[in-house]
Design a protein around this motif. Structure first.
Motif, PDB file in Angstrom:
ATOM      1  N   ALA A  38     -12.330  -8.638  -9.342  1.00 53.31           N
ATOM      2  CA  ALA A  38     -11.443  -7.909 -10.249  1.00 53.31           C
ATOM      3  C   ALA A  38     -11.629  -6.401 -10.101  1.00 53.31           C
ATOM      4  N   ARG A  39     -12.133  -5.972  -8.957  1.00 52.78           N
ATOM      5  CA  ARG A  39     -12.234  -4.530  -8.707  1.00 52.78           C
ATOM      6  C   ARG A  39     -10.977  -4.069  -7.986  1.00 52.78           C
ATOM      7  N   PHE A  40     -10.568  -2.842  -8.281  1.00 52.54           N
ATOM      8  CA  PHE A  40      -9.329  -2.317  -7.714  1.00 52.54           C
ATOM      9  C   PHE A  40      -9.551  -0.891  -7.240  1.00 52.54           C
ATOM     10  N   ALA A  41      -8.668  -0.482  -6.336  1.00 51.74           N
ATOM     11  CA  ALA A  41      -8.567   0.936  -5.997  1.00 51.74           C
ATOM     12  C   ALA A  41      -7.371   1.489  -6.761  1.00 51.74           C
ATOM     13  N   SER A  42      -7.592   2.571  -7.498  1.00 57.02           N
ATOM     14  CA  SER A  42      -6.500   3.223  -8.220  1.00 57.02           C
ATOM     15  C   SER A  42      -5.873   4.252  -7.290  1.00 57.02           C
ATOM     16  N   VAL A  43      -4.593   4.080  -6.987  1.00 60.06           N
ATOM     17  CA  VAL A  43      -3.908   4.967  -6.049  1.00 60.06           C
ATOM     18  C   VAL A  43      -2.577   5.397  -6.664  1.00 60.06           C
ATOM     19  N   GLY A  44      -1.950   6.373  -6.023  1.00 62.40           N
ATOM     20  CA  GLY A  44      -0.647   6.819  -6.486  1.00 62.40           C
ATOM     21  C   GLY A  44      -0.717   7.355  -7.902  1.00 62.40           C
ATOM     22  N   ALA A  45       0.377   7.182  -8.648  1.00 66.05           N
ATOM     23  CA  ALA A  45       0.441   7.690 -10.018  1.00 66.05           C
ATOM     24  C   ALA A  45      -0.387   6.830 -10.963  1.00 66.05           C
ATOM     25  N   ASP A  46      -0.208   5.514 -10.912  1.00 58.56           N
ATOM     26  CA  ASP A  46      -0.970   4.610 -11.778  1.00 58.56           C
ATOM     27  C   ASP A  46      -0.880   3.200 -11.207  1.00 58.56           C
ATOM     28  N   GLU A  47      -1.239   3.075  -9.920  1.00 56.91           N
ATOM     29  CA  GLU A  47      -1.110   1.803  -9.216  1.00 56.91           C
ATOM     30  C   GLU A  47      -2.485   1.259  -8.866  1.00 56.91           C
ATOM     31  N   LEU A  48      -2.543  -0.056  -8.630  1.00 61.29           N
ATOM     32  CA  LEU A  48      -3.799  -0.730  -8.324  1.00 61.29           C
ATOM     33  C   LEU A  48      -3.653  -1.552  -7.053  1.00 61.29           C
ATOM     34  N   LEU A  49      -4.644  -1.473  -6.179  1.00 58.14           N
ATOM     35  CA  LEU A  49      -4.679  -2.301  -4.986  1.00 58.14           C
ATOM     36  C   LEU A  49      -5.958  -3.135  -5.011  1.00 58.14           C
ATOM     37  N   GLY A  50      -5.820  -4.440  -4.841  1.00 56.89           N
ATOM     38  CA  GLY A  50      -6.976  -5.326  -4.840  1.00 56.89           C
ATOM     39  C   GLY A  50      -6.530  -6.772  -4.788  1.00 56.89           C
ATOM     40  N   LEU A  51      -7.487  -7.692  -4.893  1.00 56.39           N
ATOM     41  CA  LEU A  51      -7.178  -9.117  -4.789  1.00 56.39           C
ATOM     42  C   LEU A  51      -6.260  -9.586  -5.907  1.00 56.39           C
ATOM     43  N   VAL A  52      -6.581  -9.240  -7.142  1.00 58.95           N
ATOM     44  CA  VAL A  52      -5.795  -9.735  -8.274  1.00 58.95           C
ATOM     45  C   VAL A  52      -4.365  -9.211  -8.205  1.00 58.95           C
ATOM     46  N   THR A  53      -4.209  -7.915  -7.913  1.00 55.60           N
ATOM     47  CA  THR A  53      -2.867  -7.349  -7.898  1.00 55.60           C
ATOM     48  C   THR A  53      -2.039  -7.833  -6.706  1.00 55.60           C
ATOM     49  N   ALA A  54      -2.686  -8.393  -5.703  1.00 53.01           N
ATOM     50  CA  ALA A  54      -1.920  -9.010  -4.611  1.00 53.01           C
ATOM     51  C   ALA A  54      -1.294 -10.319  -5.073  1.00 53.01           C
ATOM     52  N   LEU A  55      -1.939 -11.006  -6.034  1.00 57.47           N
ATOM     53  CA  LEU A  55      -1.470 -12.313  -6.481  1.00 57.47           C
ATOM     54  C   LEU A  55      -0.354 -12.225  -7.519  1.00 57.47           C
ATOM     55  N   LEU A  56      -0.423 -11.227  -8.397  1.00 58.93           N
ATOM     56  CA  LEU A  56       0.497 -11.175  -9.534  1.00 58.93           C
ATOM     57  C   LEU A  56       1.976 -11.114  -9.153  1.00 58.93           C
ATOM     58  N   PRO A  57       2.388 -10.359  -8.109  1.00 55.17           N
ATOM     59  CA  PRO A  57       3.822 -10.348  -7.780  1.00 55.17           C
ATOM     60  C   PRO A  57       4.288 -11.608  -7.066  1.00 55.17           C
ATOM     61  N   ALA A  88       2.110   0.548 -12.701  1.00 58.95           N
ATOM     62  CA  ALA A  88       2.034  -0.705 -11.933  1.00 58.95           C
ATOM     63  C   ALA A  88       3.400  -1.145 -11.420  1.00 58.95           C
ATOM     64  N   THR A  89       4.188  -0.189 -10.932  1.00 63.04           N
ATOM     65  CA  THR A  89       5.539  -0.522 -10.478  1.00 63.04           C
ATOM     66  C   THR A  89       5.529  -1.383  -9.224  1.00 63.04           C
ATOM     67  N   VAL A  90       4.471  -1.292  -8.434  1.00 60.66           N
ATOM     68  CA  VAL A  90       4.399  -2.081  -7.206  1.00 60.66           C
ATOM     69  C   VAL A  90       4.371  -3.574  -7.508  1.00 60.66           C
ATOM     70  N   LEU A  91       3.880  -3.937  -8.696  1.00 60.71           N
ATOM     71  CA  LEU A  91       3.779  -5.353  -9.040  1.00 60.71           C
ATOM     72  C   LEU A  91       5.119  -5.933  -9.483  1.00 60.71           C
ATOM     73  N   GLU A 114       0.831  -1.207   0.000  1.00 60.83           N
ATOM     74  CA  GLU A 114       0.000   0.000   0.000  1.00 60.83           C
ATOM     75  C   GLU A 114       0.865   1.257   0.000  1.00 60.83           C
ATOM     76  N   LEU A 115       1.900   1.285   0.855  1.00 62.94           N
ATOM     77  CA  LEU A 115       2.772   2.460   0.906  1.00 62.94           C
ATOM     78  C   LEU A 115       3.538   2.619  -0.398  1.00 62.94           C
ATOM     79  N   ARG A 116       4.025   1.516  -0.953  1.00 63.77           N
ATOM     80  CA  ARG A 116       4.780   1.610  -2.206  1.00 63.77           C
ATOM     81  C   ARG A 116       3.892   2.154  -3.319  1.00 63.77           C
ATOM     82  N   ALA A 117       2.628   1.731  -3.333  1.00 63.36           N
ATOM     83  CA  ALA A 117       1.708   2.201  -4.372  1.00 63.36           C
ATOM     84  C   ALA A 117       1.411   3.684  -4.202  1.00 63.36           C
ATOM     85  N   ARG A 118       1.117   4.099  -2.989  1.00 64.32           N
ATOM     86  CA  ARG A 118       0.726   5.490  -2.762  1.00 64.32           C
ATOM     87  C   ARG A 118       1.906   6.447  -2.946  1.00 64.32           C
ATOM     88  N   ALA A 119       3.114   5.973  -2.662  1.00 59.18           N
ATOM     89  CA  ALA A 119       4.284   6.841  -2.779  1.00 59.18           C
ATOM     90  C   ALA A 119       4.524   7.281  -4.217  1.00 59.18           C
TER      91      ALA A 119
END
Length: 855
Positions: free
Chosen positions: A771-790, A460-463, A422-427
């Motif tokens: 497959a719903r996400f919160a768009s945060v930061g510059a162009d980042e996504l937080l949600g179930l799917v994006t937790a799995l991809l990395p 999507a740098t957090v991923l 979350e912090l990495r995405a928002r930063a």
């Protein structure tokens, strides 16, 4: 004692006053009550008790007693906004005291100077006090003086000097029982950690200080000011604003310090500006400026004026007067030695550029750019932003791109220190301006291919790396277990129609604890130095696959079509129009999930055609006949892509970035081939596909009823080749990492998934809203799917809207049939969609699901 056990000291002082004390003892008792009220209560009562203590001290004929009370009274008057009277009382205290007592008075005058922003005066008084306090072996007051000197050093940007003094003070505090002072020392170390760029350590130390203050039962207004500063640096500005406003309300309720109210207003103004609420920022900053001016706190007033000008610019104002005001603020901050001076120079330069005042802009931006080589990360980014803005003004795209690259590299290094996703995405929001400047320059100088590179640079740098996982943290595991139990009990009570306010309060408390612990985690990855290579992407796409990356430039969608060895650019519609259309489509799909809405089907299909025009434009006719990978910006991930006419009967998948798709494409499946089927409670269909799938896959692990408990589910999911979860999904827009799937023992949340060593290679989530996400930061996504991809997942099928549970069953059965025949997730989903009945419920169900990744 008032700083060791405040409430006990207050009670003892009141006992003394009730026992007919001598003037000397009565003076001490009134002083203790005055200090207590000054720091944690009503300033009016504080001044009343301290004046009585002063009068009694004069009657006691003890010069040291009178000087000590005058010092405490002087500090209280300064905090009450009566600066001239306060400084006079402190000056009188210095005059009538000597030796050891004078050193204590000097310390308190130094403290008042720090509150007023007179940093050099504060350092001079501490310099005179410390040797005397040390010679008298006065451990407590020596530690206080060192702590104050460290705090002043921090205000001036001298982090190393501050660290040395904090370390020396901490060693002294360890030998005392001064619990409030110790808590203050922990709070100060949190501020030092923040100033040195370690946000997780800062949050951890400030939370520890909060716990210490809570045990003492004392309010924490200064802690709130400091915590807001750290929250803003972490990209959590709305939370900072809420905390500051809540603290102001409490402070007003008890009649607390006027100086603290001004600082809280400044914190609220900064937070509102970072949160994009310019009008609230103007209101709070204006009040802060007036309070600071009345308190004669020029250093603070100047910082508040900086925020006020920034907020006015954000509200769309720009004038020569604002350039002059920003320049004056920059000069004054520089004269103070304040680290915020480059920020003010950047602001003056930016306004001047907007007015076309090139010479003024050059002068101010050159001053701001000097900060790019030293200082904390955000100060260096300010310098690189100034460098990039002037390079754009003189038409040097090469220098713009170099400045943006260097600035974003600074932010990359900062983000790797953050463990929580979350912090990495928002930063990343802190690099949005640099990313935008680079995108414009890259398109002008290098065409579509260079725009693609820069689009990927900040998407999507957090991923790109897994979050830091603390599997050995017993407190976190305990909180997660308790959270699940409370959430399950609350859900059960709601289903029975019983009120659950107590359970909901406890659930919110546990959410705060879990989130707090994850935010404390420090990043353990130094970054792999990965740089996106468009040539490698085009090679992996081959001749048949087309990748469509949607970039946004000045509010308009830019379509980058990657295929057959080249990148072409097409122009789509306005992003705002596409977002509105996507919201209408989502509402239509929700209606179609229920029988009886057949008449809405043509309306939703027409909306799909309009969406295609806005998002793909002329590129829709250039997609060929092969598979397509769609890479939308964060704000468009709610689009049900299967509804677009050019994708409706095609094999397509969605990816947060081209880099993410490449990683998924090159991820090898686990050798075991292990399959896991999970069925949660409460589904209208009963998860009917799971028993039939279990019959098809005889070797699959099936978890249902009491076996579908979170610890067991996580154990089986770890490293599986294919997982299918049929369970109710809940998306939490307010806190996306608490989005969940309902298991037998409560919710399985994103924080749980992040504890996996390797998430399933393929995972199917046949649940609403997965497959719903919160768009945060510059162009980042937080949600179930994006937790799995990395974490090792290469392919996901998930749903972006509420769906009809019974209509999901035939879709899932056909999907698995295709996977069993060797199809990819995208191919199997396309075929499953085509096999559904033509009624509105089944069609809407098919459109709501998308394949993510490349497996």
């Amino acid at each position: 004692m008032v700083f060791a056990a405040p409430n006990q000291a207050l009670a003892r002082a009141e006992e003394v006053l009730g026992s007919d004390p001598s003037p000397l003892h009565a003076s001490v008792a009134h002083q203790v009550i005055g200090i207590w009220q000054r720091d944690w209560g009503d300033m009016r009562l504080a001044l009343d008790h301290l004046r009585r203590a002063r009068d009694l001290a004069a009657r006691s004929e003890s010069a040291d007693r009178e000087a000590d009370v005058l010092a405490a009274l002087g500090v209280a008057l300064v905090h009450a906004g009566r600066t001239r009277q306060g400084l006079a009382a402190l000056e009188r205290g210095v005059e009538v005291s000597s030796g050891h007592t004078r050193a204590r008075v000097l310390f308190r005058r130094a403290y008042a100077s720090w509150v007023l922003g007179h940093h050099r005066a504060a350092l001079e008084d501490v310099r005179r006090a410390v040797p005397v306090l040390r010679q008298a072996d006065d451990v407590i007051w020596t530690a206080r003086a060192l702590t104050l000197r460290a705090t002043v050093h921090l205000a001036l940007g001298a982090v190393e000097r501050a660290d040395a003094d904090f370390t020396a003070a901490e060693a002294l505090w360890d030998t005392t029982g001064q619990e409030h002072d110790k808590a203050d020392a922990v709070e100060s170390r949190g501020l030092a950690a923040y100033r040195s760029g370690d946000v997780p350590a800062a949050l951890r130390l400030l939370d520890e200080a909060q716990e210490r203050y809570a045990k003492l039962g004392t309010p924490t207004f200064m802690l709130t000011v400091r915590r807001c500063e750290v929250l803003m640096a972490a990209g959590l500005a709305p939370e900072a604003l809420a905390e500051a406003d809540a603290a102001i309300k409490v402070l007003d309720g008890i009649g607390g310090q006027s100086t603290l109210k001004a600082e809280l207003l400044l914190a609220a103004a900064r937070a509102a500006r970072h949160a994009g609420d310019a009008h609230t920022a103007i209101a709070r900053a204006d009040m802060a400026v007036r309070l600071f001016a009345g308190q004669r706190r020029t250093w603070w007033e100047t910082h508040a004026r900086l925020v006020l000008i920034e907020a006015r610019v954000a509200a769309g104002r720009g004038s020569g007067r604002l350039v002059a005001d920003a320049a004056a603020v920059a000069d004054r901050l520089a004269s103070f030695g304040a680290p915020a001076a480059p920020e003010a120079s950047l602001l003056a330069g930016r306004i001047a550029l907007g007015l076309g005042w090139r010479e003024d802009a050059r002068r101010h931006l050159e001053v701001a750019a000097r900060s790019r080589h030293s200082g904390p990360p955000l100060a260096r980014m300010t310098g690189w932003a100034a460098q990039a803005l002037w390079a754009r003004a003189v038409g040097s795209d090469r220098r713009v791109l170099e400045a943006c690259r260097r600035g974003l590299d600074v932010l990359d290094a900062h983000r790797t220190t953050l463990g929580a996703s979350e912090l990495r995405a928002r930063a990343t929001a802190q690099g949005a301006e640099l990313a935008g400047l680079a995108a414009r320059a890259s398109l002008a100088s290098g065409g579509p291919r260079r725009l693609l590179v820069w689009s990927e640079r900040w998407r999507a740098t957090v991923l790109s790396a897994p979050p830091t996982r603390p599997p050995a943290d017993p407190a976190l595991l305990s909180d997660l277990t308790a959270f699940r139990e409370i959430a399950a009990r609350a859900e059960g009570a709601r289903m029975e129609g019983r009120p659950v306010p107590t359970l909901e309060r406890e659930q919110r408390r546990l959410e705060r604890e879990i989130r707090s612990r994850t935010l404390h985690m420090r990043g353990d990855a130094s970054g792999d130095g990965y740089r996106f290579d468009p040539g490698r992407l085009l090679e992996r796409l081959g001749d048949d696959v087309r990748l469509v990356e949607l970039a946004v430039l000045d509010g308009r969608v830019q379509v980058l079509l990657c295929a057959q060895g080249r990148v072409r650019r097409f122009e789509g519609g306005l992003l705002a129009d596409a977002e509105r259309e996507a919201e209408h489509v989502q509402a239509g799909l929700r209606r179609l999930a229920h029988p009886g809405a057949e008449a809405r089907l043509p309306v939703v299909e027409a909306a799909g055609r309009r969406l295609e025009e806005l998002l793909l434009g002329p590129a829709a006719a250039q997609l060929g006949s092969g598979p397509v990978v769609v890479v939308p910006p964060g704000r468009l991930h709610q689009v049900p892509w299967a509804l677009l006419p050019s994708l409706r009967e095609r094999v397509f998948s969605v990816s947060p970035s081209a880099s993410s798709w490449l990683r998924a494409r090159e991820t090898a499946p686990p050798p075991s081939g292990r399959q896991v089927l999970v069925r949660g409670p409460g589904l209208a269909s009963g998860g009917a596909e799971v028993p039939e799938l279990a019959g098809r896959h005889g070797s699959a692990t099936v978890l249902e009823y009491d076996d579908a408990r979170v610890p067991r589910v996580l154990e089986e999911l770890d490293g599986a080749a294919l997982a299918h979860i049929a369970a109710h999904g809940t998306f939490r827009a307010d806190s996306p990492l608490f989005s969940s799937l309902r298991m037998a023992d409560g919710p399985l949340i994103v924080h749980d998934f992040e504890r996996l060593d390797r998430s399933p290679y393929r995972i199917i989530l046949s649940c609403c809203d997965t497959a719903r996400f919160a768009s945060v930061g510059a162009d980042e996504l937080l949600g179930l799917v994006t937790a799995l991809l990395p974490l090792g997942t290469a392919g996901v099928v998930a749903c972006s809207a509420p769906v009809n549970d019974e209509a999901v069953v035939p879709l899932m059965l056909t999907l698995h049939k295709g996977l069993g025949a060797g199809a990819s997730m995208a191919e199997a989903l396309r075929d499953a969609r085509a096999s559904l009945p033509g009624d509105s419920v089944h069609q809407a169900t098919g459109w709501a699901f998308s394949a993510f990744g490349a497996a």
